[in-house]
Design an enzyme around this catalytic site. Sequence first.
Site, PDB file in Angstrom:
ATOM      1  N   GLU A  62       0.831  -1.207   0.000  1.00  0.00           N
ATOM      2  CA  GLU A  62       0.000   0.000   0.000  1.00  0.00           C
ATOM      3  C   GLU A  62       0.868   1.261   0.000  1.00  0.00           C
ATOM      4  O   GLU A  62       0.544   2.263  -0.655  1.00  0.00           O
ATOM      5  CB  GLU A  62      -0.925  -0.001   1.211  1.00  0.00           C
ATOM      6  CG  GLU A  62      -1.946  -1.116   1.224  1.00  0.00           C
ATOM      7  CD  GLU A  62      -1.420  -2.420   1.804  1.00  0.00           C
ATOM      8  OE1 GLU A  62      -2.194  -3.371   1.937  1.00  0.00           O
ATOM      9  OE2 GLU A  62      -0.205  -2.494   2.109  1.00  0.00           O
ATOM     10  N   GLY A 311      14.125  -6.223   0.748  1.00  0.00           N
ATOM     11  CA  GLY A 311      14.162  -5.070  -0.131  1.00  0.00           C
ATOM     12  C   GLY A 311      15.042  -5.207  -1.352  1.00  0.00           C
ATOM     13  O   GLY A 311      15.420  -4.196  -1.951  1.00  0.00           O
ATOM     14  N   ASN A 336       2.499  -9.782  -5.721  1.00  0.00           N
ATOM     15  CA  ASN A 336       2.185  -8.772  -6.734  1.00  0.00           C
ATOM     16  C   ASN A 336       2.818  -9.101  -8.092  1.00  0.00           C
ATOM     17  O   ASN A 336       4.041  -9.006  -8.249  1.00  0.00           O
ATOM     18  CB  ASN A 336       2.694  -7.416  -6.234  1.00  0.00           C
ATOM     19  CG  ASN A 336       2.214  -6.266  -7.089  1.00  0.00           C
ATOM     20  OD1 ASN A 336       1.669  -6.465  -8.161  1.00  0.00           O
ATOM     21  ND2 ASN A 336       2.430  -5.053  -6.616  1.00  0.00           N
ATOM     22  N   PRO A 337       2.014  -9.456  -9.108  1.00  0.00           N
ATOM     23  CA  PRO A 337       2.592  -9.752 -10.419  1.00  0.00           C
ATOM     24  C   PRO A 337       2.973  -8.508 -11.220  1.00  0.00           C
ATOM     25  O   PRO A 337       3.578  -8.614 -12.295  1.00  0.00           O
ATOM     26  CB  PRO A 337       1.466 -10.517 -11.123  1.00  0.00           C
ATOM     27  CG  PRO A 337       0.217  -9.986 -10.519  1.00  0.00           C
ATOM     28  CD  PRO A 337       0.556  -9.662  -9.088  1.00  0.00           C
ATOM     29  N   GLU A 339       5.100  -6.288 -10.245  1.00  0.00           N
ATOM     30  CA  GLU A 339       6.524  -5.985 -10.054  1.00  0.00           C
ATOM     31  C   GLU A 339       7.376  -6.559 -11.186  1.00  0.00           C
ATOM     32  O   GLU A 339       8.188  -5.824 -11.778  1.00  0.00           O
ATOM     33  CB  GLU A 339       6.968  -6.480  -8.685  1.00  0.00           C
ATOM     34  CG  GLU A 339       6.314  -5.705  -7.558  1.00  0.00           C
ATOM     35  CD  GLU A 339       6.553  -6.286  -6.175  1.00  0.00           C
ATOM     36  OE1 GLU A 339       6.298  -5.579  -5.181  1.00  0.00           O
ATOM     37  OE2 GLU A 339       6.989  -7.452  -6.092  1.00  0.00           O
TER      38      GLU A 339
END
Length: 437
Positions: A62, A311, A336-337, A339
């Site tokens: 988010e 990270g 999350n695809p 990225e």
Amino acid sequence: MSLAGLAWRCGATLASPLLPLWLRLRRRRGKEIAGRLPERRGLAAVRPPGPLLWLHAASIGETLSLLPVLDALAARAPGLTMLLTTGTVTSAALLERRLPDALRPQVIHRFVPLDVPAWVARFLDAWRPDAAGLVESELWPNLIRAARIRRLPLVLINGRLSARSAARWRLAPALGRELMAAFTLILAQSGADAARFAALGARDVHAPGNLKEAAPPLPADPTALAALRDAIGPRPVLLGAATHPGEEAMLIATHGQLAAEFPGLLTILVPRHPERGAAIAAEAGSLPTIRRSAGALPGPGTALYIADTLGELGLFYRLAHVALVGGSLVPHGGQNPLEPARLGCPILLGPHTGNFTDIAARLLAAGGARLVTPPEPGALAAAIRAVLSNPDHGRNLAKAAAAAIAPAATLPDQVAEALLHLLPAAGDEDRSTPDAQ
């Protein structure tokens, strides 16, 4: 107030004497920062003069989705201060790394107070925001009720309400209507999300798209990227990105099936929770394995490289010839695809993509990702083989994925305009004082 809302309010108040102890326990586990625990009780407010917009993002995803919105807001309103609250240590660390220097004078970070009536009241009365935006599904009853009492214009940004969550809200319909009534505007991720919010009682609902599609590409340290490229050389690279328990075993088994067919194959595993690095290395058995947390680079004989650090996923998407997006081979809902789509990495998805249903469906329909089904090593090996044996296929996947997410480029500007429209003009009455309850 609904019975469910009253029960939540009373329960949170009764639990509040024990919550400082719970926060200290979380601090010992690294989930809170000792010097910032007062923020979780609504303390440590230092409101600057001038207009203040409060934005709340729960965690990393988010927060990332808000970065382009912050940039758009700053460009349009250079005198605006943005108070950004988050709920996790990792999101605060990410913001510290990713917030551009040009935005730092306008952005203040705090941890969001827990949903205790007295604590959220203290937070709102001290900061006195002129408008607020909550991201995705942050529907905390006491916080939202306190905002409504103070006549605070409230927007739900990138609103997400899964079918499962909507079914749970139907068990407390009066509370759902109360919460929806507090929002001036809801900007939903998709038409399906918008319909579910409307069914819950929301009034002004729109579906401009998913802000996560407009987030900037994951960063990568140039020095670290160059070192890894030198260490890996021309070897084919398979990436398991943000993997969950059960997926690493499948990827390790798949490596065994493909190693002879693709000489030098390097499988990189980036676990969603880096602390699982040692356990994953144990699963590898006799497979030559190196862990990045030990400071090592993959050598010529390394078969499995475990990137158990935080990270750095942007590094590995840039290095991979094909990537499985984690959480999709097991019933987690998928990571999350978007990225890998932003970084031109060919995408494989398992069947469990409930966290990104609309995006996954669009990528698959556009030919921007391959579906691995059934979710087992044989099907995974076949999908990887199709990409590694045909570079043109991989390039076509990446090109189609980039085209599928391109329309989202204007979303941050749309959200920024909607938020600025809710800020009071000079001379408007002060909305920060509570009205009658």
